[in-house]
Design a protein around this motif. Structure first.
Motif, PDB file in Angstrom:
ATOM      1  N   PHE A   7      34.697  25.039  35.086  1.00 39.97           N
ATOM      2  CA  PHE A   7      34.045  26.329  35.281  1.00 39.97           C
ATOM      3  C   PHE A   7      34.185  26.814  36.718  1.00 39.97           C
ATOM      4  O   PHE A   7      34.453  27.989  36.960  1.00 39.97           O
ATOM      5  N   VAL A   8      34.002  25.914  37.676  1.00 35.44           N
ATOM      6  CA  VAL A   8      34.119  26.296  39.081  1.00 35.44           C
ATOM      7  C   VAL A   8      35.526  26.806  39.364  1.00 35.44           C
ATOM      8  O   VAL A   8      35.714  27.870  39.958  1.00 35.44           O
ATOM      9  N   THR A   9      36.534  26.065  38.903  1.00 33.57           N
ATOM     10  CA  THR A   9      37.930  26.454  39.122  1.00 33.57           C
ATOM     11  C   THR A   9      38.231  27.797  38.477  1.00 33.57           C
ATOM     12  O   THR A   9      38.835  28.678  39.101  1.00 33.57           O
ATOM     13  N   GLN A  10      37.821  27.985  37.229  1.00 37.03           N
ATOM     14  CA  GLN A  10      38.086  29.232  36.522  1.00 37.03           C
ATOM     15  C   GLN A  10      37.327  30.399  37.150  1.00 37.03           C
ATOM     16  O   GLN A  10      37.854  31.519  37.224  1.00 37.03           O
ATOM     17  N   PHE A  11      36.119  30.158  37.604  1.00 39.92           N
ATOM     18  CA  PHE A  11      35.337  31.209  38.249  1.00 39.92           C
ATOM     19  C   PHE A  11      36.015  31.654  39.544  1.00 39.92           C
ATOM     20  O   PHE A  11      36.195  32.850  39.788  1.00 39.92           O
ATOM     21  N   LEU A  12      36.427  30.696  40.356  1.00 38.78           N
ATOM     22  CA  LEU A  12      37.117  31.039  41.603  1.00 38.78           C
ATOM     23  C   LEU A  12      38.441  31.738  41.322  1.00 38.78           C
ATOM     24  O   LEU A  12      38.810  32.695  42.013  1.00 38.78           O
ATOM     25  N   GLN A  13      39.156  31.271  40.301  1.00 33.66           N
ATOM     26  CA  GLN A  13      40.429  31.899  39.938  1.00 33.66           C
ATOM     27  C   GLN A  13      40.204  33.350  39.506  1.00 33.66           C
ATOM     28  O   GLN A  13      40.979  34.237  39.868  1.00 33.66           O
ATOM     29  N   SER A  14      39.141  33.597  38.748  1.00 27.92           N
ATOM     30  CA  SER A  14      38.877  34.970  38.304  1.00 27.92           C
ATOM     31  C   SER A  14      38.512  35.858  39.497  1.00 27.92           C
ATOM     32  O   SER A  14      38.914  37.024  39.541  1.00 27.92           O
ATOM     33  N   LEU A  15      37.778  35.325  40.461  1.00 26.85           N
ATOM     34  CA  LEU A  15      37.460  36.094  41.671  1.00 26.85           C
ATOM     35  C   LEU A  15      38.735  36.430  42.439  1.00 26.85           C
ATOM     36  O   LEU A  15      38.911  37.542  42.935  1.00 26.85           O
ATOM     37  N   TRP A  16      39.638  35.465  42.522  1.00 31.43           N
ATOM     38  CA  TRP A  16      40.916  35.672  43.199  1.00 31.43           C
ATOM     39  C   TRP A  16      41.746  36.731  42.460  1.00 31.43           C
ATOM     40  O   TRP A  16      42.289  37.649  43.081  1.00 31.43           O
ATOM     41  N   ASN A  17      41.829  36.607  41.134  1.00 27.37           N
ATOM     42  CA  ASN A  17      42.619  37.545  40.326  1.00 27.37           C
ATOM     43  C   ASN A  17      42.105  38.977  40.444  1.00 27.37           C
ATOM     44  O   ASN A  17      42.882  39.919  40.384  1.00 27.37           O
ATOM     45  N   GLU A  18      40.804  39.130  40.588  1.00 26.36           N
ATOM     46  CA  GLU A  18      40.189  40.459  40.664  1.00 26.36           C
ATOM     47  C   GLU A  18      40.158  41.008  42.083  1.00 26.36           C
ATOM     48  O   GLU A  18      39.687  42.118  42.313  1.00 26.36           O
ATOM     49  N   GLY A  19      40.646  40.234  43.048  1.00 25.05           N
ATOM     50  CA  GLY A  19      40.680  40.690  44.438  1.00 25.05           C
ATOM     51  C   GLY A  19      39.339  40.623  45.138  1.00 25.05           C
ATOM     52  O   GLY A  19      39.154  41.223  46.198  1.00 25.05           O
ATOM     53  N   VAL A  20      38.396  39.883  44.555  1.00 24.11           N
ATOM     54  CA  VAL A  20      37.068  39.744  45.151  1.00 24.11           C
ATOM     55  C   VAL A  20      37.069  38.627  46.198  1.00 24.11           C
ATOM     56  O   VAL A  20      36.372  38.704  47.200  1.00 24.11           O
ATOM     57  N   LEU A  21      37.893  37.623  45.982  1.00 24.51           N
ATOM     58  CA  LEU A  21      38.019  36.486  46.891  1.00 24.51           C
ATOM     59  C   LEU A  21      39.402  36.561  47.530  1.00 24.51           C
ATOM     60  O   LEU A  21      40.418  36.602  46.830  1.00 24.51           O
ATOM     61  N   LEU A  22      39.444  36.575  48.851  1.00 19.76           N
ATOM     62  CA  LEU A  22      40.707  36.727  49.575  1.00 19.76           C
ATOM     63  C   LEU A  22      40.829  35.683  50.672  1.00 19.76           C
ATOM     64  O   LEU A  22      39.830  35.249  51.250  1.00 19.76           O
ATOM     65  N   PHE A  23      42.067  35.285  50.962  1.00 21.97           N
ATOM     66  CA  PHE A  23      42.328  34.363  52.066  1.00 21.97           C
ATOM     67  C   PHE A  23      43.228  35.059  53.066  1.00 21.97           C
ATOM     68  O   PHE A  23      44.279  35.595  52.708  1.00 21.97           O
ATOM     69  N   SER A  24      42.829  35.047  54.318  1.00 17.68           N
ATOM     70  CA  SER A  24      43.614  35.662  55.376  1.00 17.68           C
ATOM     71  C   SER A  24      44.517  34.606  56.007  1.00 17.68           C
ATOM     72  O   SER A  24      44.027  33.603  56.551  1.00 17.68           O
ATOM     73  N   LEU A  25      45.831  34.832  55.925  1.00 19.79           N
ATOM     74  CA  LEU A  25      46.774  33.908  56.554  1.00 19.79           C
ATOM     75  C   LEU A  25      46.732  34.017  58.072  1.00 19.79           C
ATOM     76  O   LEU A  25      47.063  33.058  58.776  1.00 19.79           O
ATOM     77  N   GLU A  26      46.315  35.165  58.576  1.00 17.27           N
ATOM     78  CA  GLU A  26      46.245  35.364  60.025  1.00 17.27           C
ATOM     79  C   GLU A  26      45.090  34.593  60.652  1.00 17.27           C
ATOM     80  O   GLU A  26      45.231  33.987  61.702  1.00 17.27           O
ATOM     81  N   THR A  27      43.931  34.609  59.975  1.00 14.05           N
ATOM     82  CA  THR A  27      42.742  33.958  60.539  1.00 14.05           C
ATOM     83  C   THR A  27      42.402  32.632  59.857  1.00 14.05           C
ATOM     84  O   THR A  27      41.503  31.925  60.316  1.00 14.05           O
ATOM     85  N   ASN A  28      43.104  32.321  58.755  1.00 12.73           N
ATOM     86  CA  ASN A  28      42.812  31.107  57.970  1.00 12.73           C
ATOM     87  C   ASN A  28      41.355  31.055  57.518  1.00 12.73           C
ATOM     88  O   ASN A  28      40.713  30.007  57.567  1.00 12.73           O
ATOM     89  N   ILE A  29      40.867  32.194  57.066  1.00 10.80           N
ATOM     90  CA  ILE A  29      39.473  32.305  56.637  1.00 10.80           C
ATOM     91  C   ILE A  29      39.422  32.949  55.254  1.00 10.80           C
ATOM     92  O   ILE A  29      40.140  33.903  54.976  1.00 10.80           O
ATOM     93  N   TRP A  30      38.541  32.396  54.396  1.00  8.08           N
ATOM     94  CA  TRP A  30      38.272  33.000  53.097  1.00  8.08           C
ATOM     95  C   TRP A  30      37.229  34.090  53.285  1.00  8.08           C
ATOM     96  O   TRP A  30      36.248  33.906  54.006  1.00  8.08           O
TER      97      TRP A  30
END
Length: 115
Positions: A7-30
């Protein structure tokens, strides 16, 4: 999620897919949109969760899964290849059937969906 890794993995994946969760390669911050995360529906039933994931697949993949579900819990590569090759040939026929369905096909679809 109750600490369930699936559930945790799928929840995080859905946040990522919807653009709600983002990772910045410049700052290395979620980063995330807290209000969108709070508004997100958390599914606590693995069957419902997997059903929603399957419904996001292309129609051909969903049909292959339905056919394979009729085979049982185990399937080797040769059966999968057979289904996939038959599906390629059946795509035109299936389009026609979608327009000319009768009650028998509707019942079979329901039976396969119910598994």
């Amino acid at each position: 999620t109750g600490g369930n890794a699936l559930f945790v993995t799928q929840f995080l994946q859905s946040l990522w897919n919807e653009g709600v969760l983002l990772f910045s390669l410049e700052t290395n911050i979620w980063t995330w949109d807290a209000s969108a995360v709070d508004a997100k529906e958390i599914i606590d039933d693995v069957g419902v969760l997997m059903g929603k994931k399957i419904n996001q697949l292309p129609i051909g993949c969903k049909h292959a899964i339905k056919m394979l579900a009729c085979v049982g819990s185990k399937c080797d590569k040769s059966i999968l290849k057979m289904f996939l090759s038959e599906m390629e040939g059946m795509q035109g026929s299936m389009r026609r059937l979608n327009h000319e369905r009768n009650d028998q096909f509707l019942f079979l679809d329901f039976a396969v969906d119910e598994g």
